[in-house]
Structures are given as C-alpha cells and as structure tokens.
Scaffold this active site. Structure first.
Site, PDB file in Angstrom:
ATOM      1  N   GLU A 166       0.843  -1.211  -0.088  1.00 60.25           N
ATOM      2  CA  GLU A 166      -0.123   0.028   0.155  1.00 60.25           C
ATOM      3  C   GLU A 166       0.857   1.056   0.085  1.00 60.25           C
ATOM      4  O   GLU A 166       0.965   2.014   0.737  1.00 60.25           O
ATOM      5  CB  GLU A 166      -1.045   0.045   1.004  1.00 60.25           C
ATOM      6  N   GLU A 178      -5.249  -8.393   0.727  1.00 58.81           N
ATOM      7  CA  GLU A 178      -6.027  -8.016   2.054  1.00 58.81           C
ATOM      8  C   GLU A 178      -7.348  -7.748   1.666  1.00 58.81           C
ATOM      9  O   GLU A 178      -7.771  -7.033   0.734  1.00 58.81           O
ATOM     10  CB  GLU A 178      -5.375  -6.796   2.607  1.00 58.81           C
TER      11      GLU A 178
HETATM   12  C1  FCB Z   1      -4.570  -1.767   5.343  1.00 60.49           C
HETATM   13  C2  FCB Z   1      -3.304  -2.214   6.115  1.00 60.49           C
HETATM   14  C3  FCB Z   1      -3.059  -3.440   7.028  1.00 60.49           C
HETATM   15  C4  FCB Z   1      -4.344  -3.262   8.036  1.00 60.49           C
HETATM   16  C5  FCB Z   1      -5.687  -3.142   7.214  1.00 60.49           C
HETATM   17  C6  FCB Z   1      -6.983  -3.032   8.069  1.00 60.49           C
HETATM   18  O1  FCB Z   1      -4.561  -0.627   4.873  1.00 60.49           O
HETATM   19  O2  FCB Z   1      -2.341  -2.682   4.886  1.00 60.49           O
HETATM   20  O3  FCB Z   1      -1.978  -3.312   7.743  1.00 60.49           O
HETATM   21  O4  FCB Z   1      -4.317  -2.154   8.868  1.00 60.49           O
HETATM   22  O5  FCB Z   1      -5.755  -1.938   6.241  1.00 60.49           O
END
Ligand code: FCB
Length: 456
Positions: free
Chosen positions: A164, A363
């Site tokens: 990210e 994620e």
């Molecule tokens: C993302 C992050 C991760 C976590 C989630 C909820 O942006 O990469 O570390 O905090 O959000």
C-alpha cells in the site's frame, strides 16, 4: 455451490509491526512506528506495538493455528529494522534468523510463506536521513530486499515488495495520520515516487538472484463512484481514482504515470528513466480491497477531503476540494462501507485495463470492536457475512475471466491497527491482549470449512 479452482491459494495476512512485539529484543532497531507511537496524540490511547500480540515469541503456536485452519499460504511482513537495525550497513543475524525459523516452521506445516518486505515500518535511521522523500531510501530498500531474499529466496517463492504505497506516502507524509507523521504535500509525492522506484530496484535485485521466484507489489485499490453525474462529481471521481488507483497501477504495469494526474499534481516531476525502473515485469499483483469511495466535487470550495480524528490535513494532495460522501451502504466497525460488488468491479477493471498479470487479493476483511464471551466464543457474524460476500465477488471475477489466483483475508489475528491502536479487531482469531490467549472466532471456523471444501 460456489466452487473455487483447485489450485486457488487460501491465505491470511498480518504485518510485522502489528503483531510481532519484541520491539527492543535481539538487536532490533527502532522504526518510524516506534517513534510515532511515542508522540503524544498520534495513536489512540497511546497504544504501541512494543508487545503487540507477541508473535515474535509465539510464532510456533500461530503457525499451528494456521495449519489448523488449513491455510495454504500466510502473508506476513519483514521488519526492516529487525534485519538491519540502522536501515543499512551491518545486518542483525538474530533478526534474519527469526524469519528463517518462521519460514521453516511454515514450510513444515505445509503453509506457503508470502513475505512482504515493506509494510510501513521504515527504520528510524533512514527517516532521520530524509525518509522516502529522499531517493537514497529507494536504494537502501533494494539492498535490504536483496539481503533478505539472499537468506530466504531458496525456500520462499512469492515475494511482495511494498504494501500500500498510497498509505505509506500520503498518510505518512501528507496528512500525518501515520508514521512518520509529516505534513508536506510535495514531500509525499516524492515519497510515493521513491516507493515505486524502490519496488522496481528491489525486483531487479531479487530477480537477478533467483529468476524463478515470483515478484510483485500490493496496492490498496478502491472502487470509486461519483455521487451524481454532475460534471464536478465526475471530475472528483476521476481525481480520486487517479490518485488512489491509477497513480500506482499505471507506473507499475504501464510504465508511465497517468497524464491527467500529473497535470493535477504539477509541479511534481521525476526523472524519465525512473518509469522503466518501476515497470519491472511482474509475476503477481496484490490487490488490497476494503471499500468504495463515493465522491463529490465542490467547484471553487476548498473543503477538506476526508474526516480524520487525527489531523486537519488531507492525504488527497491535489484534490483537497473533493468531498467523500456516504454511499448509503452498511458499514463495518471502522465506518467503512461494505461493498462486495466493488471488489469484483475492481478486479475486472485491473484485468481489463492493464496487461495480464496473475492477481491475488492480498488483503480483505472487516474490523469491529468485539468481545470474547464467557463461554470462550466470539460470534462475529458481521465478519462472516463480509468474507462470504467478498469471496463470492472473487468467484464472480474468476467467472468473468479475471486471472485471480488467491485470497488472503486481513487478518489472521487481532492486532495493532495503526493509529487506531488496539481498538479495532480484524482477526479470524481473537487475542486477549492481557494474556495473549488466542481464541478462534466463528469466522475462523467458517473460513476453515470454506478452505476444506474449496467452496462456499
Ligand atoms: C490496510 C493495511 C493493514 C491493515 C488493514 C486494516 O490498509 O495494509 O495493515 O491495517 O488496512
């Protein structure tokens, strides 16, 4: 029945600072998150990652949990300052050894290790030298990547460089909501660019060592909608999609920054040769997806872009007049709207607009403020519904022809949720922060069953 391909990767994700703890043990150096947590007012309740969920000492138990769930892969991140306490120079053998032991444990349990090299914890020494706005940091990152890859590349196949970069650059250097907490728009753009350059240099260095490994980055993408079809709203959506999605996808996969975003961001500029450095061929792209942004433009009005409890500064450099408006969907405990069709839309868009690359959802998950019941259960029906809907979206994307190869839920364990401290729980597994006891939630049992059947 919603059946997934047999070789679909079923995973869960974590990050070093959020789970490891042992912040000052075995030679680990400080990172910007250690410093940020010690700055009053930056992290809710003054929480820190000093102990976190003590994964550094409990990794064997945690790997056993993963095996119980039947995970085929585990995405974790490596703490740069555990391996190189000063960010560069002499490595810390104990730090590298921890990751060697973790990888061995995972392989023995039949869980594929998926390390991410940078999940936001820049060594403090490098921030002191200027941080990501300094070009040198990209070179230090490539050296660090090569060092870790040298140690683990024979046993680890899938490598993620940066996680990210939008958050690292714009929350870290523009709004100051994340470490290192700087509020300097121009510096945040240089930071974003150097994160991209660092990614490219790291892929080059690692690929030279082990051409057979798979290399990629993980970007946080959002579905973006205009609030209405008013031209001001359409332009707001273009800008936010540009800054959030295309500003990273285009250089990674097309070898150029989007023209319209560059025009919005003038005088931001970069050395033309960097475009080639960034656009290394990728073997995989990680997509982190949580929600949709619905935006409206207010011509001539300098409204702040996002509501933030921590700062009046906006991470939306060049789009400070854009407003984020409710899209009318139910929200998670983070206040993030639940929009599973947005995941299918996002994956389809990447597949349609960019050269083909195997995609992984690296994620996806939901944060709530949950409690352990007296009988040792955690009924997290909201998370189960969230995961079910998003996995259906993944299945739909595969049916649309998207080369989606796997899914990692965020997160394996409850953990330190950055500026929210320990107030938000994202785990499949509940952690009692006082005793470190792990208790699988209903969602853990549900996910294990989905994995076992390979179907919803
Ligand atoms: C993302 C992050 C991760 C976590 C989630 C909820 O942006 O990469 O570390 O905090 O959000």
């Amino acid at each position: 029945m919603t059946v997934f391909p047999e070789d679909f990767t079923w995973g869960a994700a974590t990050a070093a600072y959020q789970i490891e703890g042992a912040a000052a043990e075995d030679g680990r150096g400080p990172s910007v998150w250690d410093d940020f947590c010690r700055t009053p007012g930056k992290v809710l309740n003054g929480d820190t990652g000093d102990v976190a969920v003590d994964h550094y000492h409990r990794y064997r138990d945690d790997v056993a949990l993963m095996a119980e769930l039947g995970l085929s892969a585990y995405r974790f991140s490596i703490s740069w300052s555990r391996v190189l306490p000063d960010g560069a120079g002499a490595p810390n053998p104990a730090g590298l050894d921890f990751y060697r032991r973790l990888v061995d444990e995972l392989l023995e349990a039949g869980v594929q290790p998926w390390p991410t090299l940078y999940h936001w914890d820049l060594p403090s020494a490098l921030e002191k030298a200027g941080g990501w706005p300094e070009r040198d940091t990209a070179h230090r990152f490539a050296d660090y990547a090569a060092l870790v890859h040298q140690a683990l590349g024979d046993r680890v196949r899938h490598w993620t460089t940066v996680n990210e970069p939008w958050c690292a650059a714009f929350l870290g250097y523009a709004s100051g909501e994340h470490a290192p907490g700087r509020r300097d728009a121009a510096a945040s753009l240089d930071a974003a660019h150097h994160l991209m350059v660092g990614h490219g240099l790291a892929v080059q260095a690692m690929r030279a060592q082990q051409p057979g490994n798979r290399f990629g980055a993980a970007v946080n993408l959002y579905a973006v909608s205009p609030a209405t079809d008013d031209p001001a709203d359409l332009d707001a959506a273009r800008r936010i999609d540009g800054l959030q999605n295309r500003f990273f996808l285009d250089p990674l996969l097309l070898g150029r920054y989007p023209e319209d975003v560059l025009a919005d961001l003038e005088p931001f500029g970069f050395a033309p040769a960097d475009a080639g450095t960034i656009a290394q061929p990728l073997d995989q792209l990680g997509v982190n997806y949580y929600t949709r942004h619905t935006v409206s433009g207010v011509p001539g009005e300098a409204t702040q872009a996002v509501s933030s409890p921590f700062s009046a500064h906006s991470p939306w450099v060049g789009a400070e007049h854009v407003r984020f408006v409710p899209g009318g969907r139910p929200v998670t405990g983070m206040g993030w709207e639940i929009d599973a069709p947005g995941l299918r839309e996002t994956l389809a868009r990447v597949a349609r607009e960019y050269p083909a690359v195997p995609l992984y959802v690296t994620e996806n998950g939901a944060g709530y403020d949950e409690h352990l019941n007296g009988d040792g259960t955690v009924h997290d029906a909201g998370r189960v519904a969230y995961l079910d809907a998003h996995l259906r979206a993944c299945h739909g994307a595969i049916a649309d022809g998207v080369p989606l190869r796997g899914y990692f839920t965020w997160s394996l364990l409850d953990n330190f949720e950055w500026a929210w401290g320990y107030s938000k729980r994202f785990g499949l597994v509940h952690v009692d922060y006082a005793t470190q006891r792990r208790v699988p939630k209903d969602s853990a049992r549900w996910y294990a069953e989905v994995i076992r059947r390979g179907a919803l």
